[in-house]
Design a protein around this motif. Structure first.
Motif, PDB file in Angstrom:
ATOM      1  N   TYR A 168     -20.048  93.789  38.883  1.00 55.81           N
ATOM      2  CA  TYR A 168     -19.217  94.996  38.832  1.00 55.81           C
ATOM      3  C   TYR A 168     -20.031  96.164  39.375  1.00 55.81           C
ATOM      4  CZ  TYR A 168     -14.874  97.014  37.030  1.00 55.81           C
ATOM      5  OH  TYR A 168     -13.618  97.556  36.915  1.00 55.81           O
ATOM      6  N   ILE A 169     -19.362  97.279  39.611  1.00 55.20           N
ATOM      7  CA  ILE A 169     -20.030  98.413  40.237  1.00 55.20           C
ATOM      8  C   ILE A 169     -21.200  98.918  39.387  1.00 55.20           C
ATOM      9  CG2 ILE A 169     -18.365 100.063  39.263  1.00 55.20           C
ATOM     10  CD1 ILE A 169     -18.754 101.716  41.857  1.00 55.20           C
ATOM     11  N   ARG A 170     -21.029  98.952  38.068  1.00 56.76           N
ATOM     12  CA  ARG A 170     -22.082  99.360  37.138  1.00 56.76           C
ATOM     13  C   ARG A 170     -21.788  98.724  35.779  1.00 56.76           C
ATOM     14  NH1 ARG A 170     -24.379 100.461  41.064  1.00 56.76           N
ATOM     15  NH2 ARG A 170     -25.547 102.345  41.621  1.00 56.76           N
ATOM     16  N   PRO A 171     -22.782  98.585  34.913  1.00 55.67           N
ATOM     17  CA  PRO A 171     -22.542  98.002  33.580  1.00 55.67           C
ATOM     18  C   PRO A 171     -21.499  98.780  32.791  1.00 55.67           C
ATOM     19  CG  PRO A 171     -24.890  98.092  34.053  1.00 55.67           C
ATOM     20  CD  PRO A 171     -24.210  98.852  35.161  1.00 55.67           C
TER      21      PRO A 171
ATOM     22  N   ALA B 278     -21.453 108.181  43.998  1.00 59.10           N
ATOM     23  CA  ALA B 278     -20.382 109.109  44.357  1.00 59.10           C
ATOM     24  C   ALA B 278     -19.565 108.619  45.542  1.00 59.10           C
ATOM     25  CB  ALA B 278     -20.972 110.485  44.665  1.00 59.10           C
ATOM     26  N   ARG B 279     -20.210 107.938  46.487  1.00 58.16           N
ATOM     27  CA  ARG B 279     -19.517 107.543  47.719  1.00 58.16           C
ATOM     28  C   ARG B 279     -18.450 106.473  47.494  1.00 58.16           C
ATOM     29  NH1 ARG B 279     -24.496 105.225  47.630  1.00 58.16           N
ATOM     30  NH2 ARG B 279     -24.729 103.020  48.176  1.00 58.16           N
ATOM     31  N   PHE B 280     -18.472 105.815  46.327  1.00 57.21           N
ATOM     32  CA  PHE B 280     -17.493 104.759  46.049  1.00 57.21           C
ATOM     33  C   PHE B 280     -16.316 105.245  45.195  1.00 57.21           C
ATOM     34  CE2 PHE B 280     -21.303 101.619  46.070  1.00 57.21           C
ATOM     35  CZ  PHE B 280     -21.354 101.686  47.449  1.00 57.21           C
ATOM     36  N   MET B 281     -16.389 106.467  44.698  1.00 54.01           N
ATOM     37  CA  MET B 281     -15.465 106.858  43.633  1.00 54.01           C
ATOM     38  C   MET B 281     -14.051 107.170  44.113  1.00 54.01           C
ATOM     39  SD  MET B 281     -18.136 108.920  41.186  1.00 54.01           S
ATOM     40  CE  MET B 281     -16.847 109.794  40.326  1.00 54.01           C
ATOM     41  N   SER B 282     -13.903 107.794  45.266  1.00 59.64           N
ATOM     42  CA  SER B 282     -12.547 108.104  45.755  1.00 59.64           C
ATOM     43  C   SER B 282     -11.743 106.827  45.967  1.00 59.64           C
ATOM     44  CB  SER B 282     -12.625 108.901  47.063  1.00 59.64           C
ATOM     45  OG  SER B 282     -13.112 110.196  46.829  1.00 59.64           O
ATOM     46  N   ASP B 283     -12.379 105.833  46.588  1.00 58.66           N
ATOM     47  CA  ASP B 283     -11.681 104.563  46.823  1.00 58.66           C
ATOM     48  C   ASP B 283     -11.389 103.851  45.505  1.00 58.66           C
ATOM     49  OD1 ASP B 283     -10.763 102.382  48.691  1.00 58.66           O
ATOM     50  OD2 ASP B 283     -12.306 101.298  47.581  1.00 58.66           O
ATOM     51  N   THR B 284     -12.305 103.952  44.536  1.00 57.08           N
ATOM     52  CA  THR B 284     -12.084 103.307  43.242  1.00 57.08           C
ATOM     53  C   THR B 284     -10.849 103.888  42.553  1.00 57.08           C
ATOM     54  OG1 THR B 284     -14.434 102.831  42.940  1.00 57.08           O
ATOM     55  CG2 THR B 284     -13.078 102.894  40.961  1.00 57.08           C
ATOM     56  N   GLU B 285     -10.732 105.218  42.573  1.00 61.94           N
ATOM     57  CA  GLU B 285      -9.565 105.836  41.939  1.00 61.94           C
ATOM     58  C   GLU B 285      -8.280 105.472  42.679  1.00 61.94           C
ATOM     59  OE1 GLU B 285      -7.961 110.088  40.144  1.00 61.94           O
ATOM     60  OE2 GLU B 285      -9.640 110.100  41.548  1.00 61.94           O
TER      61      GLU B 285
ATOM     62  N   LYS C  68      -3.174  99.657  42.049  1.00 59.64           N
ATOM     63  CA  LYS C  68      -3.113  98.385  41.327  1.00 59.64           C
ATOM     64  C   LYS C  68      -2.385  98.540  39.987  1.00 59.64           C
ATOM     65  CE  LYS C  68      -7.253  96.406  43.474  1.00 59.64           C
ATOM     66  NZ  LYS C  68      -6.632  95.248  44.109  1.00 59.64           N
ATOM     67  N   THR C  69      -2.504  99.700  39.357  1.00 58.98           N
ATOM     68  CA  THR C  69      -1.780  99.918  38.101  1.00 58.98           C
ATOM     69  C   THR C  69      -0.272  99.959  38.347  1.00 58.98           C
ATOM     70  OG1 THR C  69      -3.650 101.158  37.185  1.00 58.98           O
ATOM     71  CG2 THR C  69      -1.520 101.423  36.103  1.00 58.98           C
ATOM     72  N   ILE C  70       0.122 100.656  39.401  1.00 58.57           N
ATOM     73  CA  ILE C  70       1.552 100.713  39.750  1.00 58.57           C
ATOM     74  C   ILE C  70       2.074  99.303  40.044  1.00 58.57           C
ATOM     75  CG2 ILE C  70       3.178 101.487  41.518  1.00 58.57           C
ATOM     76  CD1 ILE C  70       1.582 104.080  41.715  1.00 58.57           C
ATOM     77  N   ALA C  71       1.315  98.538  40.812  1.00 61.07           N
ATOM     78  CA  ALA C  71       1.725  97.173  41.149  1.00 61.07           C
ATOM     79  C   ALA C  71       1.800  96.295  39.898  1.00 61.07           C
ATOM     80  CB  ALA C  71       0.751  96.573  42.155  1.00 61.07           C
TER      81      ALA C  71
ATOM     82  N   LEU D  65     -10.524  95.321  40.487  1.00 60.42           N
ATOM     83  CA  LEU D  65     -11.067  96.369  41.343  1.00 60.42           C
ATOM     84  C   LEU D  65     -12.253  95.813  42.128  1.00 60.42           C
ATOM     85  CD1 LEU D  65     -11.064  99.391  38.845  1.00 60.42           C
ATOM     86  CD2 LEU D  65      -9.398  98.917  40.640  1.00 60.42           C
ATOM     87  N   HIS D  66     -12.353  96.171  43.395  1.00 58.92           N
ATOM     88  CA  HIS D  66     -13.478  95.686  44.197  1.00 58.92           C
ATOM     89  C   HIS D  66     -14.276  96.870  44.729  1.00 58.92           C
ATOM     90  CE1 HIS D  66     -10.061  96.033  47.058  1.00 58.92           C
ATOM     91  NE2 HIS D  66     -10.976  96.557  47.846  1.00 58.92           N
ATOM     92  N   PHE D  67     -15.563  96.630  44.942  1.00 57.49           N
ATOM     93  CA  PHE D  67     -16.482  97.691  45.330  1.00 57.49           C
ATOM     94  C   PHE D  67     -17.388  97.206  46.459  1.00 57.49           C
ATOM     95  CE2 PHE D  67     -15.694  97.512  40.762  1.00 57.49           C
ATOM     96  CZ  PHE D  67     -15.040  98.717  40.552  1.00 57.49           C
ATOM     97  N   PRO D  68     -17.871  98.133  47.299  1.00 61.77           N
ATOM     98  CA  PRO D  68     -18.763  97.720  48.398  1.00 61.77           C
ATOM     99  C   PRO D  68     -20.044  97.050  47.914  1.00 61.77           C
ATOM    100  CG  PRO D  68     -17.936  99.949  48.762  1.00 61.77           C
ATOM    101  CD  PRO D  68     -17.536  99.573  47.376  1.00 61.77           C
ATOM    102  N   LYS D  69     -20.547  97.474  46.747  1.00 62.04           N
ATOM    103  CA  LYS D  69     -21.748  96.875  46.178  1.00 62.04           C
ATOM    104  C   LYS D  69     -21.540  96.669  44.681  1.00 62.04           C
ATOM    105  CE  LYS D  69     -25.207  98.533  49.478  1.00 62.04           C
ATOM    106  NZ  LYS D  69     -26.493  99.270  49.659  1.00 62.04           N
ATOM    107  N   ASN D  70     -21.961  95.507  44.198  1.00 64.80           N
ATOM    108  CA  ASN D  70     -21.813  95.189  42.777  1.00 64.80           C
ATOM    109  C   ASN D  70     -23.177  94.853  42.176  1.00 64.80           C
ATOM    110  OD1 ASN D  70     -18.840  95.230  42.450  1.00 64.80           O
ATOM    111  ND2 ASN D  70     -18.911  93.594  43.963  1.00 64.80           N
ATOM    112  N   MET D  71     -23.210  94.741  40.853  1.00 66.11           N
ATOM    113  CA  MET D  71     -24.435  94.353  40.176  1.00 66.11           C
ATOM    114  C   MET D  71     -24.098  93.504  38.950  1.00 66.11           C
ATOM    115  SD  MET D  71     -25.504  97.962  38.343  1.00 66.11           S
ATOM    116  CE  MET D  71     -26.880  97.228  37.473  1.00 66.11           C
TER     117      MET D  71
END
Length: 696
Positions: A156-159, A17-24, A30-33, A141-147
């Motif tokens: 990536y953040i999750r499979p 949950a803590r990563f989701m606001s930044d992901t959106e 990035k979509t606009i760009a 997209l980048h995330f604080p932790k990946n797997m």
């Protein structure tokens, strides 16, 4: 121009949950760009996110890029043609590179030089060609932790479990980690199922039917509305913590609010413990009455409908009961101990490998607190409380309660200290010495708490710098920037007449065994700069211009609240036309005085004209009162006294050759300017200021 509607959805295993606001946020930006980079216009763009998916919906997207015709400049004509007026290899190569021939060349003059040009036509591409490249946005997209998973190389953040890519009813083809795009998605894990999306514009409604509210704002609003309904039904007050609200919003796909209760006997435990247990461990909202007293109820959010909600509430009550029973046990057990025993146990806890144990740190904090108390000339009774608070400020770190609920360090120290009979101010200081906990959070309310807070933070900062643990880039594991900012905020708020630079130098003597004297001098400079950066941050937060900040911070870091007052005054003066001649005179003095490399006394017997004599006499007349105004923190009075020097300064420069051929006369005149320069710099280094005059 015809338009189309597009949908991209990435389905994953549950994201934190803590990563989701930044992901959106990233997804939206990035979509606009990306759409700008491929030159496609659109009417609306919506992003969505739930724990199991994120998506982009583009409404009214143009089906084709605009054709482009651009004018491309080539080499100058003198290079493009030879002596026989034939096109050179440079001209031929230029045209070939643009897909043209020399027959397409025309010339134009630019800034007096004639150049060759061609017009290049580029036909706009269809969205069918461009849209598969949205894969690059997903992968960017980048995330604080990946797997990583399976035998894939992607981190990536999750499979990734499924991909949706639709242009109207047509599937946009691409794949990621062997998952191909399709037109089907999945609803709520337990209440929904696999479903086909026939039109991108129906995405939100279709998933809502599958018990998924994809718009996080709507999920959050549903939670808030249902909490308000409970408040009205039961006459409760349910404080909504924004960070907790955001977290539970991102933990569910279809929220339903419910409440449960716990035994009243648990209310004997400090409410901070109960609230922490509910919020941090169970993600529950506490319930209060209208006089802010905690009630034996909690409010939670279920990922699903209200079907069998009573059983859900009972299950949550059972879990919370176990938590609170543990808390009650810890609370009772901790009271069987003593502060002295706990303080002794601190010698078994490591603070930092090179800096020793928590007990070592407490010993240093105690010494620093006494130094601060002395510099502030605190009364004996206050100093005694500072001494006691600093001696026991960490005793609760070895309690069962803080071991279980680390967020309660300091809070439980306050509670237990009162139970063990400590002075109220001492107990309060134990809690307050951790403040502020962020740049915007509250500061210690008590004087004792403020002193111990500064002492504790100074020990951490100076100790870490001494052993080489200096923040760099985004790396700041000991939160030294935050702690330095906290120190400067406290000094400012308390209006302490304290020189932070001198305080640092004195405190550094406690770390003499950790480094050499030469290294300590270098470390002091680093610390001085570090604290000035924090002071500059606070000034900028008060809308003080950068150059004014640099001018005021050019000297010692002392009387910080007064430094801010001086900065605000200079910000006003820079736009005051009547001050323009004054600042010019001051800056001229500062520039010439900078040529004096060593201290030289003024000898009035060497004055050769009345103007230098008059300037020296005026300096002597205002000097004492000026320093007194600075001591009493009266910025306006100080600047007015300095301004009395302007007329004799101008007369001095009009009638005096400072750089006289006679070396002794020259040095005497420079010494006079140096005297004045030192006074000016005690206010600010005015040479740092860009004097913008806004008046005509």
């Amino acid at each position: 121009m015809t338009t189309t509607n597009v949908l991209f959805e990435v389905g994953l295993e549950e994201m934190p949950a803590r990563f989701m606001s930044d992901t959106e946020k990233q997804l939206h930006e990035k979509t606009i760009a990306w759409l700008a980079s491929i030159r496609l216009k659109y009417d609306q763009l919506h992003t969505f996110i739930t724990p199991r998916r994120f998506a982009v919906q583009i409404i009214g997207l143009e089906t084709k890029q605009d054709d482009e015709e651009e004018e491309v400049k080539g080499p100058a004509v003198k290079i493009a043609k030879d002596e026989a007026n034939n096109w050179t290899k440079a001209a031929i190569g230029f045209t070939k590179g643009q897909g043209k021939s020399v027959e397409d060349i025309y010339t134009k003059e630019v800034n007096g030089t004639e150049y060759i040009f061609v017009k290049k036509f580029t036909a706009g591409q269809s969205v069918d060609t461009l849209l598969p490249d949205f894969k690059s946005v997903i992968l960017d997209l980048h995330f604080p932790k990946n797997m990583r998973w399976s035998n894939q190389t992607l981190r990536y953040i999750r499979p990734i479990k499924w991909l949706v890519a639709l242009r109207d009813e047509q599937i946009i083809p691409f794949e990621i980690t062997n998952v191909k795009t399709s037109n089907y998605t999945f609803g709520h894990r337990f209440l929904g199922g696999k479903t086909v999306i026939t039109k991108p514009e129906q995405y939100e409604q279709l998933l809502n039917e599958q018990h998924v509210i994809v718009d996080s704002n709507k999920r959050q609003q549903k939670i808030v509305n249902e909490i308000k309904e409970l408040e009205q039904q039961h006459n409760w007050v349910i404080p909504i913590d924004e960070s907790l609200l955001e977290e539970v919003t991102h933990l569910v796909e279809y929220p339903t609010v419910f409440y449960g209760e716990f035994e009243k006997r648990f209310l004997d435990i400090p409410k901070e413990v109960l609230i922490t247990s509910m919020k941090e461990h169970q993600r529950y909202f506490p319930v209060m009455n209208h006089t802010s007293e905690l009630q034996p109820f909690f409010v939670a959010v279920r990922n699903g409908t209200n079907q069998h909600i009573e059983k859900v509430a009972k299950g949550n009550e059972k879990v919370l009961r176990a938590r609170l029973q543990d808390a009650q046990f810890f609370y009772e057990e901790d009271q069987q101990l003593s502060i002295e025993r706990n303080v002794q146990q601190l010698s078994k806890m490591v603070f930092q490998e090179q800096l020793g144990t928590i007990a070592d740190k407490v010993n240093r904090v105690n010494k620093i607190a006494k130094i601060i108390a002395r510099k502030l000339s605190l009364q004996d009774d206050v100093t005694q409380k500072v001494t006691r608070a600093s001696e026991i400020c960490k005793f609760d770190l070895v309690t069962n309660m803080v071991n279980e609920f680390t967020e309660l360090q300091g809070v439980m120290g306050h509670k237990y200290a009162l139970i063990f009979g400590e002075d109220k101010e001492v107990a309060q200081a134990i809690e307050e010495h951790y403040l502020p906990k962020s740049a915007k959070s509250e500061l210690p309310k008590s004087l004792v708490g403020s002193v111990v807070s500064v002492a504790d933070k100074l020990d951490t900062i100076i100790g870490c710098f001494t052993v080489g643990l200096i923040p760099s880039g985004s790396q700041d594991p000991y939160a030294l920037r935050r702690q330095a900012l906290g120190i400067v905020q406290i000094v400012k708020e308390r209006n302490w007449d304290i020189n932070i630079s001198e305080l640092i130098k004195e405190v550094q003597q406690l770390y003499i065994d950790f480094t050499t004297s030469d290294e300590m001098a270098n470390i002091h400079e680093q610390l001085h700069t570090f604290f000035k950066q924090r002071a500059a941050y606070i000034m900028k937060e008060e809308n003080i211009e950068q150059d004014v900040v640099e001018a005021v911070l050019a000297g010692k870091l002392e009387k910080f609240a007064f430094m801010i007052e001086k900065a605000h005054l200079l910000s006003e003066k820079r736009n005051d036309l009547s001050f323009k001649t004054k600042q010019e005179a001051f800056v001229r003095v500062l520039n010439l005085a900078s040529k004096v490399s060593e201290e030289v006394d003024v000898d009035p017997q060497k004055f050769k004209n009345n103007e230098e004599k008059a300037l020296f006499e005026k300096y002597q007349a205002i000097h004492t009162d000026y320093l007194k105004a600075l001591t009493n923190k009266k910025a306006s009075v100080a600047i007015e006294l300095l301004s009395q020097l302007v007329t004799p300064i101008n007369a001095f420069f009009d009638h005096t050759m400072v750089m006289d051929k006679d070396e002794s006369i020259k040095m005497n005149r420079l010494a006079l300017l140096s005297y004045i320069s030192k006074d000016i710099k005690q206010f600010a280094d005015l040479t740092e200021i860009n004097w913008k005059q806004t008046h005509s």
